[in-house]
Scaffold this active site. Structure first.
Site, short mmCIF file in Angstrom:
data_model
loop_
_atom_site.label_atom_id
_atom_site.label_comp_id
_atom_site.label_asym_id
_atom_site.label_seq_id
_atom_site.Cartn_x
_atom_site.Cartn_y
_atom_site.Cartn_z
N ALA A 48 0.79 -1.24 0.00
CA ALA A 48 0.00 0.00 0.00
C ALA A 48 0.82 1.28 0.00
O ALA A 48 0.25 2.36 0.11
CB ALA A 48 -0.90 0.00 1.24
N ALA A 139 4.76 -5.90 -5.21
CA ALA A 139 5.79 -6.11 -6.22
C ALA A 139 7.05 -6.34 -5.41
O ALA A 139 7.59 -5.40 -4.83
CB ALA A 139 5.94 -4.90 -7.13
N TYR A 223 -0.09 -6.96 -16.02
CA TYR A 223 0.30 -6.16 -17.19
C TYR A 223 0.46 -7.11 -18.38
O TYR A 223 0.87 -8.25 -18.21
CB TYR A 223 1.60 -5.40 -16.92
CG TYR A 223 2.01 -4.53 -18.09
CD1 TYR A 223 1.26 -3.41 -18.42
CD2 TYR A 223 3.11 -4.84 -18.87
CE1 TYR A 223 1.60 -2.62 -19.50
CE2 TYR A 223 3.47 -4.05 -19.96
CZ TYR A 223 2.71 -2.94 -20.27
OH TYR A 223 3.03 -2.16 -21.35
N TYR A 233 8.27 -9.31 -21.01
CA TYR A 233 7.21 -9.24 -19.99
C TYR A 233 6.19 -10.38 -20.12
O TYR A 233 6.27 -11.36 -19.39
CB TYR A 233 6.51 -7.86 -20.02
CG TYR A 233 5.82 -7.60 -18.69
CD1 TYR A 233 6.39 -6.79 -17.72
CD2 TYR A 233 4.63 -8.26 -18.37
CE1 TYR A 233 5.80 -6.62 -16.47
CE2 TYR A 233 4.03 -8.11 -17.14
CZ TYR A 233 4.61 -7.29 -16.19
OH TYR A 233 4.02 -7.14 -14.97
N LYS A 242 2.24 -13.69 -13.84
CA LYS A 242 0.95 -13.02 -14.04
C LYS A 242 -0.12 -14.00 -14.52
O LYS A 242 -1.30 -13.85 -14.22
CB LYS A 242 1.10 -11.84 -15.01
CG LYS A 242 1.96 -10.70 -14.48
CD LYS A 242 1.39 -10.11 -13.19
CE LYS A 242 2.20 -8.96 -12.66
NZ LYS A 242 1.79 -8.54 -11.31
N VAL A 272 5.89 4.33 -14.71
CA VAL A 272 7.15 4.30 -13.98
C VAL A 272 6.85 4.12 -12.49
O VAL A 272 6.21 4.96 -11.87
CB VAL A 272 7.93 5.62 -14.17
CG1 VAL A 272 9.29 5.54 -13.49
CG2 VAL A 272 8.06 5.99 -15.62
P1 NAI Z 1 5.76 -0.65 -6.36
O1 NAI Z 1 7.18 -1.09 -6.29
O2 NAI Z 1 5.50 0.80 -6.49
O3 NAI Z 1 4.94 -1.17 -5.07
C1 NAI Z 1 5.18 -2.37 -4.44
C2 NAI Z 1 4.53 -2.41 -3.07
O4 NAI Z 1 4.76 -3.71 -2.49
C3 NAI Z 1 5.11 -1.40 -2.06
O5 NAI Z 1 4.08 -0.92 -1.23
C4 NAI Z 1 6.06 -2.26 -1.21
O6 NAI Z 1 6.29 -1.77 0.11
C5 NAI Z 1 5.28 -3.54 -1.19
N1 NAI Z 1 6.07 -4.73 -0.84
C6 NAI Z 1 7.11 -5.28 -1.53
N2 NAI Z 1 7.54 -6.39 -0.91
C7 NAI Z 1 6.76 -6.55 0.20
C8 NAI Z 1 6.70 -7.50 1.24
N3 NAI Z 1 7.53 -8.56 1.29
N4 NAI Z 1 5.78 -7.33 2.22
C9 NAI Z 1 4.92 -6.27 2.21
N5 NAI Z 1 4.92 -5.34 1.23
C10 NAI Z 1 5.84 -5.48 0.25
O7 NAI Z 1 5.13 -1.47 -7.56
P2 NAI Z 1 3.89 -1.27 -8.55
O8 NAI Z 1 4.44 -1.00 -9.91
O9 NAI Z 1 2.88 -0.39 -7.98
O10 NAI Z 1 3.33 -2.76 -8.61
C11 NAI Z 1 2.18 -3.20 -7.94
C12 NAI Z 1 1.50 -4.27 -8.78
O11 NAI Z 1 1.06 -3.66 -10.00
C13 NAI Z 1 2.44 -5.41 -9.18
O12 NAI Z 1 1.72 -6.61 -9.18
C14 NAI Z 1 2.82 -5.05 -10.61
O13 NAI Z 1 3.20 -6.16 -11.38
C15 NAI Z 1 1.49 -4.45 -11.09
N6 NAI Z 1 1.58 -3.63 -12.32
C16 NAI Z 1 2.51 -2.62 -12.45
C17 NAI Z 1 2.58 -1.91 -13.64
C18 NAI Z 1 3.60 -0.82 -13.84
O14 NAI Z 1 3.83 -0.42 -14.99
N7 NAI Z 1 4.16 -0.29 -12.81
C19 NAI Z 1 1.66 -2.15 -14.76
C20 NAI Z 1 0.65 -3.14 -14.46
C21 NAI Z 1 0.64 -3.88 -13.30
#
Ligand code: NAI
Length: 387
Positions: A48, A139, A223, A233, A242, A272
């Site tokens: 979050a 992630a 994604y 990807y 995924k 990003v």
């Molecule tokens: P991000 O890196 O901004 O956020 C990841 C979150 O997971 C953070 O809140 C982090 O603290 C938390 N986290 C990581 N390891 C953890 C753990 N062991 N325990 C508790 N919390 C943990 O990543 P983003 O890009 O927002 O990714 C979120 C989801 O969205 C992923 O499933 C990603 O594949 C998906 N996604 C991302 C896209 C992109 O272009 N950024 C596009 C489509 C889907």
């Protein structure tokens, strides 16, 4: 302390507390300006603190007026080291929610662990009774199991060595990057970390403790992207994870039929974030995509995506809007025929000489710095701040 950005490759090792607060407040303002919506009132967000998870939590709290519990894995400041951006974002979110009279609790710990699950479930039972929505937006680079085994996710192809154009972020040139093919073990490890197993564990644990309401919804993010990035990807190690995520959504819905709990996958836009900046080849695609979508006036960031997801595709008058593949598509504008054909046309022509002209390199960096709380014009970066 005066905090300055320290960029190393695709990561910045410092974060600005006031800038991160600004980032959160900007997102809150966006959601509030777009007005209240109807939907769940007690929301658990796993992952979050940054990116899509943070934007989801902000939309739930300030769009739905929901009580939220957030789980994240972030580092506090120590000595001269600043905290990670997600740490400051969470502090800013919690404060803003309290100001608004909204319940908010945050757990900084390993979401994969049984201990964190237990602690969160106890809090739900004590404070909220049950949750009616669970957002799974992790992630993570690795996952440690109860027996101590650690799985590490990799970003590799599942086919042959893949070579494509790539932007060298250090010196702003366009060259080529190659991605090697994964072993079966690496594929399985990536599925363990980024697939749906832990999502299922969370829902099982919540249901066993009677901490999730009947007819609750749960959602995780995926994604797909264009054919161009398929080898890295969609058809790469992360794509296999995924695929598992979607299978897990179907398995959760089936298992929870009696409770009426439904699990969905939303395919989001490429943006990003700390997670996506680490994927090879993809940053150049982002920069080209940003340019095309901005010119067409259809560019969105995480908060615009999540606000639209909630308002139009999850809790709108039409109910949950699923595409033929059984998923929600927030990549609908990214994948529009006119957008993709322009992106591909630019892709063929782009090189070191025309990089700035044909892509939105500056927009990419702006998003990058904003993630760490830098380059907001309203923040005084010469001021001393507590980290
Ligand atoms: P991000 O890196 O901004 O956020 C990841 C979150 O997971 C953070 O809140 C982090 O603290 C938390 N986290 C990581 N390891 C953890 C753990 N062991 N325990 C508790 N919390 C943990 O990543 P983003 O890009 O927002 O990714 C979120 C989801 O969205 C992923 O499933 C990603 O594949 C998906 N996604 C991302 C896209 C992109 O272009 N950024 C596009 C489509 C889907």
């Amino acid at each position: 302390m005066i905090v300055e950005p320290k960029v190393k490759g695709f990561i910045c090792t410092t974060a600005h507390p006031v800038g991160c607060e600004t980032n959160v407040n900007r997102q809150i303002r966006y959601v509030k300006e777009n007005g209240r919506m109807e939907g769940p009132k007690k929301v658990l967000v796993i992952g979050a603190s940054t990116g899509y998870g943070l934007a989801s939590r902000i939309t739930a709290a300030f769009g739905l007026g929901a009580a939220t519990i957030g789980v994240m894995f972030e580092k506090e400041a120590s000595g001269k080291r600043t905290a990670t951006p997600g740490y400051y974002n969470t502090k800013a979110f919690d404060e803003a929610a309290k100001r608004e009279g909204l319940y908010a609790k945050s757990f900084n710990g390993d979401a994969f662990s049984a201990e964190v699950k237990e602690e969160v479930i106890q809090t739900i039972k004590q404070d909220l009774g049950q949750v009616d929505m669970v957002i799974y937006s992790l992630a993570a680079p690795r996952r440690t199991m109860a027996d101590g085994t650690t799985y590490v996710s990799t970003l590799k192809t599942t086919g042959e060595l893949f070579t494509e154009k790539s932007w060298n972020l250090q010196n702003n040139t366009v060259g080529e990057a190659s991605i090697s093919s994964a072993t079966e073990e690496e594929i399985q490890a990536t599925v363990k970390v980024m697939g749906g197993e832990d999502w299922m564990d969370w829902i099982d644990a919540l249901a066993a403790a009677d901490a999730i309401a009947k007819d609750a919804v749960t959602i995780a993010y995926s994604y797909i992207g264009p054919k161009l990035t398929y080898p890295v990807y969609h058809e790469g190690t992360i794509g296999m994870a995924k695929k598992h995520l979607k299978e897990s959504a179907d398995a959760i819905t089936k298992k929870q039929t009696a409770n009426g709990i439904k699990a969905y996958v939303s395919v989001n836009k490429a943006l990003v974030t700390q997670a996506s900046a680490a994927i090879p080849i993809v940053p150049l695609y982002f920069a080209v995509l940003y340019k095309v979508m901005k010119e067409k006036g259809i560019h969105e960031g995480c908060i615009e995506q999540m606000e639209r997801l909630f308002k139009d595709k999850l809790f709108g008058t039409g109910g949950v809007l699923l595409s033929e593949d059984g998923m929600i598509h927030m990549d609908d504008w990214e994948m529009r025929e006119d957008v993709q054909s322009e992106v591909m046309d630019i892709w063929r022509r782009i090189d070191s000489d025309n990089l700035f002209e044909l892509s939105d390199i500056n927009g990419y960096w702006e998003d990058f710095y904003h993630m760490f709380g830098f380059k907001f014009p309203e923040v005084d970066y010469t001021a001393d701040v507590m980290v």
